[in-house]
Design a protein around this motif. Sequence first.
Motif, PDB file in Angstrom:
ATOM      1  N   GLN A 119       0.840  63.827 -40.364  1.00  0.00           N
ATOM      2  CA  GLN A 119       0.994  64.762 -39.084  1.00  0.00           C
ATOM      3  C   GLN A 119      -0.230  64.613 -38.086  1.00  0.00           C
ATOM      4  OE1 GLN A 119       0.773  68.665 -41.671  1.00  0.00           O
ATOM      5  NE2 GLN A 119       2.912  68.908 -40.785  1.00  0.00           N
ATOM      6  N   GLY A 120      -0.947  63.615 -38.257  1.00  0.00           N
ATOM      7  CA  GLY A 120      -2.002  63.169 -37.424  1.00  0.00           C
ATOM      8  C   GLY A 120      -3.008  62.293 -37.827  1.00  0.00           C
ATOM      9  N   VAL A 121      -4.364  62.774 -37.937  1.00  0.00           N
ATOM     10  CA  VAL A 121      -5.281  61.985 -38.348  1.00  0.00           C
ATOM     11  C   VAL A 121      -6.176  62.638 -39.119  1.00  0.00           C
ATOM     12  CG1 VAL A 121      -6.424  62.004 -36.006  1.00  0.00           C
ATOM     13  CG2 VAL A 121      -7.135  60.209 -37.779  1.00  0.00           C
ATOM     14  N   CYS A 122      -7.022  62.204 -40.081  1.00  0.00           N
ATOM     15  CA  CYS A 122      -8.289  62.943 -40.544  1.00  0.00           C
ATOM     16  C   CYS A 122      -9.593  62.266 -40.563  1.00  0.00           C
ATOM     17  CB  CYS A 122      -7.894  63.179 -42.185  1.00  0.00           C
ATOM     18  SG  CYS A 122      -9.306  63.949 -42.952  1.00  0.00           S
ATOM     19  N   PHE A 123     -10.415  62.675 -39.734  1.00  0.00           N
ATOM     20  CA  PHE A 123     -11.650  62.150 -39.470  1.00  0.00           C
ATOM     21  C   PHE A 123     -12.858  62.331 -40.484  1.00  0.00           C
ATOM     22  CE2 PHE A 123      -9.442  62.080 -35.405  1.00  0.00           C
ATOM     23  CZ  PHE A 123      -9.812  60.847 -34.775  1.00  0.00           C
ATOM     24  N   CYS A 124     -13.534  61.445 -40.786  1.00  0.00           N
ATOM     25  CA  CYS A 124     -14.737  61.544 -41.511  1.00  0.00           C
ATOM     26  C   CYS A 124     -16.052  61.129 -40.715  1.00  0.00           C
ATOM     27  CB  CYS A 124     -14.795  60.837 -42.685  1.00  0.00           C
ATOM     28  SG  CYS A 124     -16.527  61.081 -43.874  1.00  0.00           S
ATOM     29  N   ILE A 125     -16.848  62.086 -40.446  1.00  0.00           N
ATOM     30  CA  ILE A 125     -18.175  62.013 -39.687  1.00  0.00           C
ATOM     31  C   ILE A 125     -19.459  62.063 -40.699  1.00  0.00           C
ATOM     32  CG2 ILE A 125     -19.713  63.050 -37.762  1.00  0.00           C
ATOM     33  CD1 ILE A 125     -17.268  64.428 -36.592  1.00  0.00           C
ATOM     34  N   SER A 126     -20.033  60.990 -41.043  1.00  0.00           N
ATOM     35  CA  SER A 126     -21.136  60.704 -41.844  1.00  0.00           C
ATOM     36  C   SER A 126     -22.372  60.749 -41.096  1.00  0.00           C
ATOM     37  CB  SER A 126     -21.017  59.317 -42.507  1.00  0.00           C
ATOM     38  OG  SER A 126     -19.682  59.053 -43.018  1.00  0.00           O
ATOM     39  N   THR A 127     -23.418  61.348 -41.499  1.00  0.00           N
ATOM     40  CA  THR A 127     -24.597  61.650 -40.933  1.00  0.00           C
ATOM     41  C   THR A 127     -25.662  61.069 -41.576  1.00  0.00           C
ATOM     42  OG1 THR A 127     -25.066  63.701 -42.175  1.00  0.00           O
ATOM     43  CG2 THR A 127     -23.852  64.131 -40.195  1.00  0.00           C
ATOM     44  N   ALA A 128     -26.581  60.407 -40.706  1.00  0.00           N
ATOM     45  CA  ALA A 128     -27.676  59.662 -41.279  1.00  0.00           C
ATOM     46  C   ALA A 128     -29.001  59.990 -40.471  1.00  0.00           C
ATOM     47  CB  ALA A 128     -27.496  58.218 -41.251  1.00  0.00           C
ATOM     48  N   TYR A 129     -30.046  59.854 -41.306  1.00  0.00           N
ATOM     49  CA  TYR A 129     -31.405  60.006 -40.537  1.00  0.00           C
ATOM     50  C   TYR A 129     -32.439  58.757 -41.003  1.00  0.00           C
ATOM     51  CZ  TYR A 129     -35.555  61.711 -38.182  1.00  0.00           C
ATOM     52  OH  TYR A 129     -36.778  61.639 -37.240  1.00  0.00           O
ATOM     53  N   GLU A 130     -32.820  57.949 -40.124  1.00  0.00           N
ATOM     54  CA  GLU A 130     -33.778  56.789 -40.548  1.00  0.00           C
ATOM     55  C   GLU A 130     -33.222  56.226 -41.733  1.00  0.00           C
ATOM     56  OE1 GLU A 130     -37.305  58.935 -41.612  1.00  0.00           O
ATOM     57  OE2 GLU A 130     -38.232  58.740 -39.574  1.00  0.00           O
ATOM     58  N   ARG A 131     -32.153  55.665 -41.516  1.00  0.00           N
ATOM     59  CA  ARG A 131     -31.140  54.680 -42.393  1.00  0.00           C
ATOM     60  C   ARG A 131     -30.949  55.365 -43.784  1.00  0.00           C
ATOM     61  NH1 ARG A 131     -34.059  48.861 -41.403  1.00  0.00           N
ATOM     62  NH2 ARG A 131     -33.775  48.842 -39.122  1.00  0.00           N
ATOM     63  N   THR A 132     -31.170  56.935 -43.763  1.00  0.00           N
ATOM     64  CA  THR A 132     -30.761  57.262 -44.933  1.00  0.00           C
ATOM     65  C   THR A 132     -29.326  58.181 -44.712  1.00  0.00           C
ATOM     66  OG1 THR A 132     -33.417  57.687 -45.577  1.00  0.00           O
ATOM     67  CG2 THR A 132     -31.536  59.151 -46.703  1.00  0.00           C
ATOM     68  N   TYR A 133     -28.418  57.907 -45.534  1.00  0.00           N
ATOM     69  CA  TYR A 133     -27.179  58.744 -45.392  1.00  0.00           C
ATOM     70  C   TYR A 133     -27.243  60.033 -46.089  1.00  0.00           C
ATOM     71  CZ  TYR A 133     -25.057  54.264 -43.884  1.00  0.00           C
ATOM     72  OH  TYR A 133     -24.734  52.974 -43.349  1.00  0.00           O
TER      73      TYR A 133
END
Length: 296
Positions: A119-133
């Motif tokens: 029915q569409g698209v599922c997005f995944c937004i991954s967060t990170a800080y200073e190369r730490t996921y």
Amino acid sequence: MEEATAYLRDGVLSHLEKLEAHARTLALKQEETQQQQEKLARLRARVQELRLQRDELQTKVNLQQVGLIRQERGTGSNVEPIQAVEARGKALLKWEVENVKSMLQAFHLTGISGKLTKQGVCFCISTAYERTYLDSYYLDLLIQQPVQIRHHSVPIFIPLEEIAKKYLQTDIKRFLAMLSDHLNAYAGRKYQADQLQEHFSAFLEGTLQRNLLQNVLLFNYDVETESKTFPFRAKLVYGDVTRCLPTEAIITCKAGDVSASLLEKTAAHSNLFCHTALHKAFDSFKRAAERLEQTA
């Protein structure tokens, strides 16, 4: 004896001033490095955007060619040939699929990935800080008119509805970029506060106070200066919730008699907190204390 004490005090003060000057220099270098990284990220995003525009233009050219074929095959009646209708439909479908694929490819470098659904698209937004996921958040969109958010795992204190109202229907790429900025900034602020509590609790007096959005932090901390340990109180305000560093750092000393030198140090601390990650600022305090112990 008094002269020796004065000499020792002056020597410690001089050493502290050198350390603080070194810390300020490091903070400026870190800020320059961060600015360069942000500029590089913007350039990469711009390259992907230009590639996407190129693909869209190529698809439009293909659609125009389909229209010309339809005109050439027309019989003069108002009924459009079936083959031309099918060709135009296939070209339009190809454009839609390629547009979504190009968008997913463009956002891959920024930590945004996705997959097509029925029915569409599922997005995944991954967060990170200073190369730490850190954490990942999901957004399930229904591709229709208007575009709708079916499911999501975005925290309630992130202004998802406001961002969607502004960009979702007109510029989905901008919508995802803005949402990613908010989530990454929140994750970065939370990461810094967690690191402070976990690794530098010895400096803290009492509990670190913070709200859900992590954009206001209150804490008391002790730092040795002028051969004594002075209690400071800090209030960090993140006026721009798309940034990981505070826009305002209010530092006060809770000691009754505050000297001019101590006032200068509170100003230096404020500047340090505004330009350096919170846990790195306390790491500089820790290293300065260790050097003082070695010279004592």
